[in-house]
Design an enzyme around this catalytic site. Structure first.
Site, PDB file in Angstrom:
ATOM      1  N   ASP A 165      48.360  21.369  23.771  1.00  0.00           N
ATOM      2  CA  ASP A 165      48.926  21.515  22.808  1.00  0.00           C
ATOM      3  C   ASP A 165      51.040  21.731  22.934  1.00  0.00           C
ATOM      4  OD1 ASP A 165      47.023  20.884  20.778  1.00  0.00           O
ATOM      5  OD2 ASP A 165      47.186  23.266  19.954  1.00  0.00           O
ATOM      6  N   ASP A 184      46.978  15.911  16.423  1.00  0.00           N
ATOM      7  CA  ASP A 184      47.000  16.652  14.720  1.00  0.00           C
ATOM      8  C   ASP A 184      47.547  16.587  13.999  1.00  0.00           C
ATOM      9  OD1 ASP A 184      45.227  18.438  16.657  1.00  0.00           O
ATOM     10  OD2 ASP A 184      46.971  19.952  17.002  1.00  0.00           O
TER      11      ASP A 184
END
Length: 216
Positions: A165, A184
């Protein structure tokens, strides 16, 4: 001794039945004009949109993989990079959990769930005739594949790999919003699009719920 004559039977004309070539009118006749007009009025089904699903998924999957590799190569171990006037901060964390750093202790379970999502979308896509649904499912498929790729090929090992991330919105270190990645975002946007289409009555087969009810 005289006998009374038998009463003569009245002359009754035989009833005239319908002509042999008469054709009944009404909906019972399969070749009536009304039935023919209804058949002609039915619109053809849209084309199948399976190629849209895989085209969208391939593009977003590639973007997710490239951005993760660039982030890992250039940002890992460094201070957050502020861009867009502080709207976005770029920094790398390795996430063992689900989207937005949830369920961090269930890495292998999340990998299996992602694999099941991929299989389900591939199976459903064979019957897709709606472009909107195809785009939405393509986005969800890209997100599932993107994070599943990390869980299979990144450290510490297959089905236990940590997802990269690197996007922190509004503040660094996930203080304003959980740190996320392109995969995401694709899952969230695709899911929201599918929900919106369902609320508007657009079905995956290219028809509309309101028209189906009216035809019944």
């Amino acid at each position: 001794m005289s006998t009374d004559p038998s009463p003569s039977e009245p002359d009754v004309a035989p009833s005239a039945g319908p002509p042999a070539d008469a054709v009944p009118e009404g909906p019972e006749n399969p070749e009536s004009p009304e039935t023919a007009e209804t058949a002609e009025a039915a619109p053809p089904l849209p084309k199948r949109r399976i190629w849209v699903v895989f085209a969208v998924a391939a593009v977003l999957w590639a973007i997710d993989l490239i951005t993760k590799n660039l982030a890992a190569a250039n940002l890992e171990g460094k201070d957050p990079v502020r861009i867009l006037g502080g709207l976005i901060y770029l920094q790398v964390i390795r996430n063992p959990g689900a989207a937005f750093s949830m369920a961090t202790g269930m890495t292998w379970v999340l990998a299996l769930v992602a694999a099941a999502v991929v299989v389900a979308i591939v199976w459903i896509s064979r019957r897709l005739r709606s472009v909107g649904w195809a785009i939405g499912l393509g986005l969800v498929l890209a997100g599932a594949l993107g994070n599943l790729t990390d869980r299979i090929f990144r450290e510490p090992g297959p089905l236990r790999g940590h997802v990269i991330d690197f996007i922190s919105a509004f503040a660094p270190n996930g203080q304003g919003f959980a740190i996320f990645n392109i995969a995401d975002s694709a899952i969230c946007v695709g899911g929201a699009l599918i929900v919106l289409l369902s609320l508007l009555g657009h079905d995956y087969d290219g028809t509309r719920t309101a028209k189906k009810k009216a035809s019944k």
